[in-house]
Design a protein around this motif. Structure first.
Motif, PDB file in Angstrom:
ATOM      1  N   ALA A   1      36.336  57.796  -4.582  1.00 50.13           N
ATOM      2  CA  ALA A   1      36.110  56.403  -4.178  1.00 50.13           C
ATOM      3  C   ALA A   1      37.320  55.835  -3.455  1.00 50.13           C
ATOM      4  O   ALA A   1      37.192  55.135  -2.434  1.00 50.13           O
ATOM      5  N   ARG A   2      38.510  56.133  -3.953  1.00 53.12           N
ATOM      6  CA  ARG A   2      39.720  55.616  -3.311  1.00 53.12           C
ATOM      7  C   ARG A   2      39.904  56.212  -1.917  1.00 53.12           C
ATOM      8  O   ARG A   2      40.261  55.511  -0.963  1.00 53.12           O
ATOM      9  N   TYR A   3      39.655  57.516  -1.804  1.00 46.10           N
ATOM     10  CA  TYR A   3      39.776  58.154  -0.498  1.00 46.10           C
ATOM     11  C   TYR A   3      38.710  57.626   0.468  1.00 46.10           C
ATOM     12  O   TYR A   3      38.985  57.409   1.656  1.00 46.10           O
ATOM     13  N   ALA A   4      37.494  57.424  -0.023  1.00 48.57           N
ATOM     14  CA  ALA A   4      36.410  56.929   0.829  1.00 48.57           C
ATOM     15  C   ALA A   4      36.737  55.536   1.361  1.00 48.57           C
ATOM     16  O   ALA A   4      36.462  55.223   2.526  1.00 48.57           O
ATOM     17  N   THR A   5      37.337  54.706   0.515  1.00 41.05           N
ATOM     18  CA  THR A   5      37.724  53.357   0.939  1.00 41.05           C
ATOM     19  C   THR A   5      38.753  53.423   2.056  1.00 41.05           C
ATOM     20  O   THR A   5      38.673  52.679   3.049  1.00 41.05           O
ATOM     21  N   LYS A   6      39.721  54.329   1.919  1.00 40.96           N
ATOM     22  CA  LYS A   6      40.756  54.481   2.951  1.00 40.96           C
ATOM     23  C   LYS A   6      40.159  54.984   4.264  1.00 40.96           C
ATOM     24  O   LYS A   6      40.490  54.486   5.350  1.00 40.96           O
TER      25      LYS A   6
END
Length: 422
Positions: free
Chosen positions: A114-119
């Motif tokens: 999720a964190r990578y997708a947001t970035k």
């Protein structure tokens, strides 16, 4: 270590950081689980699933929401393929029975995704700066090689080549031993624990882990014998009393932070393994034994990864606290594990109690381009979440810029070395 010793003799003024940068930019298998999370995040953004991957909910709810579309099913198939073996990854090192793997607690990898997708959705590049590291590495190697005689240069070439070849094994044993093998071992151990619970010999599922291996042999004999004869196990009450007492002992030990050093140190620490992997130097030990009463505004440690950053710290005592780490905060931990890699994509800097130039966190921070100070001894006990500090990865120092609690609730971005100097 042989390469380090050669460089120290050939170039007396060279720093440990410079030597370590001569083997930077390598492909290490220990990065693969994190690479899988990045790949899955990129696939999710490509398939238009960012909102669902970053939504609130437990893993079951998130995965169920994805099953309703063709794009979601395609993504979950890729997710399932990545599990074996890359999710056989403990949130720490897998040395104790009570740690979760990514596979047993899917919230860990899903949060990283999720964190990578947001970035990615925000247009950020989440790839490691491998090409930059390799260019810097080649430039440094060439500059120092030019200072040597022909015979010395030949030996230097052999050593730097060998160092680059064996360097990955420092990290890759983590995949095969600490994680994959331990995962198999603890799964079998838990099966035995469940057997004792089903037999009525233990009262809680983890009771078995408060017995040592010699006692467990006696317990198994008691369980099997009593079953064969058809009578209650004779040792149940005795062992339950021992287990209850030991639970209290373990809880007390876990509640008391241990000092970084005990006893009388040697006059000179000369073991290169202790120095490079754990940061146990003569100076560090003297610091650990002599300044354990707190009150200082500066922590000294090892220069783990170059760079200077100012920001607010987040003190994490174990992997269960990782979800609280916010973007731009400086991660403070006793030690990190390879499975903490997604945190390094969020943290602006890292400080640890334990570690030397070639410890895991130093290697990873250099590969990710994050400033790090390792082997401070006291960071997790002297620093408080919300405090603002300056991390100097070249000097190996952490300077406290405010008192505990000062503006601790205020969110502000970390400042890099360029912004600080500007």
């Amino acid at each position: 270590m042989t390469f380090f010793q050669f460089c120290k003799q050939a170039f007396p003024l060279i720093t440990d950081q410079t030597i370590s940068r001569m083997v930077a930019g390598v492909e290490v298998l220990a990065f693969r689980p994190d690479d899988e999370l990045r790949r899955l995040a990129a696939l999710g953004v490509e398939l238009g699933l960012t909102d669902r991957l970053t939504s609130e909910g437990n893993p079951e709810e998130i995965l169920a929401s994805l099953a309703g579309s063709e794009e979601g099913r395609r993504w979950t198939e890729a997710f399932e393929r990545a599990k074996t073996p890359w999710f056989s990854y403990f949130a720490e090192y897998g040395f104790t029975h009570d740690q979760q793997t990514w596979a047993s607690d899917l919230s860990i990898p899903l949060q990283g995704i999720a964190r990578y997708a947001t970035k990615i959705a925000a247009g950020e590049d989440i790839s490691r700066p491998v090409e930059r590291l390799r260019a810097e590495r080649d430039e440094i190697v060439a500059e120092y090689r030019a200072l040597l005689t022909e015979d010395e240069a030949k030996q230097f070439d052999e050593l730097v080549g060998l160092a680059g070849k064996v360097f990955p094994y420092i990290e890759e044993h983590n995949i095969y031993v600490e994680h994959w093998a331990h995962d198999v071992f603890w799964q079998k151990a838990w099966e035995l624990a469940d057997l004792l619970l089903a037999a009525g010999f233990t009262e809680q599922r983890d009771d078995m882990f408060y017995l040592n291996r010699f006692e467990l042999d006696t317990v198994l004999f008691d369980v099997v014998d009593s079953w064969a004869i058809g009578v209650p196990a004779r040792g149940k009450r005795r062992w339950q009393e021992a287990i209850a007492r030991r639970r209290g002992v373990v809880a007390a030990l876990q509640a008391a932070p241990a000092p970084p050093a005990y006893g009388i140190p040697p006059q000179q620490v000369t073991d290169p393994f202790a120095v490079m992997n754990y940061g146990v130097t003569t100076e560090r030990v003297a610091d650990w034994l002599g300044t354990g009463d707190g009150g200082t505004t500066t922590l000294s440690g090892g220069p783990g990864s170059l760079g200077v950053v100012e920001g607010r710290v987040r003190v994490l005592k174990s992997e269960v606290d990782l979800p609280s780490l916010q973007p731009g905060e400086i991660l403070v931990a006793p030690i990190t594990a390879p499975s903490w890699a997604p945190a390094f994509a969020v943290a602006a800097g890292v400080i640890t109690d334990i570690g030397g130039m070639m410890c895991h966190v130093a290697i990873v921070c250099r590969e990710y381009g994050i400033p790090a100070v390792v082997g401070t001894g006291f960071a997790t006990t002297r620093l408080t979440t919300g405090q603002r500090v300056r991390v100097d990865g070249k000097a190996g120092t952490v300077t406290v810029l405010d008192a505990p609690g000062t503006d601790a609730g205020r969110r502000e971005p970390a400042r890099t070395s360029e912004e600080i100097s500007g």
